[in-house]
Design a protein around this motif. Structure first.
Motif: not given
Length: 393
Positions: A186-197, A220-224, A228-232, A270-272
């Motif tokens: 469904l996410a693909r059909s909605l045109g969403c961009r899928l990202v791994a974190y 810590t890694a997941q948040a970082a 990074q995804i948000l920054a792009t 806290a990070l963003t």
């Protein structure tokens, strides 16, 4: 001899299944792929195995859920299938449609929505799918899910073929379960961009770390990675993060030894500097009735999450979840020849045209004599049968 008998049985299956009609009048037709195959020929033998008595209880429930037998997961008595009553929020918000509408209303004030799930209660994934559809008009076009494999050395599987309409088995582990696969489709059909974190190997605490160290490194890694995804992302893009359990927590949670863990949502905030809208589906479970928004349970720390969605404890009919029928899936009966075979079988249904490397639209494990149906939306499907592996990994 075994292959010949399986081919004969599946031929009977094709004749029986093609007659199945969805209650609305839309047909469900099945085309058989051929003889049943052993699990080790699927390249996913770990998936097509009968849960072992030596597995941890939480893994047993996940494994049965993955095999389409969430009813067996519930029979373990695991806490996720026991009611935990919660007080309705004020003003009252009852029914899934109204609950989704309230989540969307509150999401308008943030750029990030974090919603958690149980890794065994499949209905939670349908709720995420509903949120994806409802939040899409607000600009939530980036979908990050804990399940997605994250690699440092090569392109992440979810990035390799963004044009696909279906979820691939290699996208991740939890998403091999059909309800999760449908959510990704469904996410693909909605045109969403899928990202791994998810944390990568170099970000982990290592095999010798204790539980507290491992959790700290992972959160810590997941948040970082999400930061990074948000920054792009483009300014108009917003992010939905699909997590398991405590990753949605905005405040520290105590350990049994007196220490505390700070989970991903709190670290991301806290990070963003972004205050995410956090939604929990795992804190409350009602004994029947409609889903509703609830007050945070009194035994949880204040501010843990923003919204608590209480859903009914899973109920089953003929071994399959009732919620699947409620959203429009039709029962597709398996013929007596399959039910009376000498050993267990796993049956999978793929949308016509989708490869076997996709996550099937449904999967069900059955033992000789069990009358367990497939549950499918209207449409045409290709079906294969798999002989499960033993209960060892």
């Amino acid at each position: 001899m075994i292959a010949a008998r399986a081919a004969s049985l599946l031929g009977a299956f094709a004749l029986a299944a093609c007659a199945t009609v969805q209650p609305t009048g839309s047909p469900v037709t099945l085309t058989l792929a051929g003889a049943s195959i052993p699990a080790d020929r699927t390249n996913q033998a770990f998936l097509y195995r009968v849960p072992s008595a030596t597995d941890h209880e939480s893994m047993v429930t996940q494994e049965w859920s993955m095999l389409g037998r969430e009813d067996r997961a519930a029979l373990t008595g695991f806490w996720e299938y026991r009611a935990k009553a919660c007080i309705p929020a004020r003003p009252a918000v009852s029914g899934m449609d109204d609950a989704i509408a309230e989540i969307v209303r509150q999401a308008a004030d943030t750029r990030v929505v974090i919603v958690n799930e149980s890794h065994t209660v499949t209905r939670h994934r349908d709720t995420v799918a509903r949120l994806l559809s409802a939040l899409r008009p607000l600009g939530f076009t980036v979908y990050a899910a804990e399940t997605f494999s994250n690699s440092e050395d090569e392109v992440d599987p979810i990035d390799a073929h963004p044009e696909l309409r279906w979820a691939a088995a290699k996208d991740g582990y939890y998403s091999r379960e059909p309800a999760f696969g449908r959510t990704i489709g469904l996410a693909r059909s909605l045109g969403c961009r899928l990202v791994a974190y998810e944390e990568t190997e170099s970000q982990s605490a290592g095999r010798d770390a204790d539980m507290t160290e491992s959790i700290r490194a992972r959160e810590t890694a997941q948040a970082a990675n999400l930061a990074q995804i948000l920054a792009t992302m483009a300014p108009e893009e917003k992010l939905i993060v699909h997590v398991g359990y405590s990753h949605a927590s905005e405040v520290p949670l105590p350990n049994g030894d007196g220490s505390e863990n700070l989970w991903m949502a709190a670290r991301l905030k806290a990070l963003t500097g972004i205050d995410p809208l956090t939604v929990s589906q795992t804190l409350c479970r009602s004994d029947g009735g409609l889903p509703f928004l609830a007050e945070l349970p009194q035994d949880e720390p204040a501010g843990l999450v923003d919204l608590v969605l209480s859903q009914p404890v899973a109920r089953f009919e003929r071994g399959r979840p009732m919620w699947r029928r409620e959203v429009g899936d039709a029962e597709v009966n398996l013929p007596p020849e399959l039910r009376n075979r000498a050993g267990p079988l796993i049956v999978e249904a793929f949308r016509a045209g989708d490869p076997f490397s996709a996550v099937p639209m449904d999967r069900v494990y059955l033992e000789p004599g069990e009358d367990i149906p497939l549950l499918l939306p209207p449409g045409d499907y290709t079906v294969r049968a798999i002989i499960p592996a033993s209960g060892t990994k």
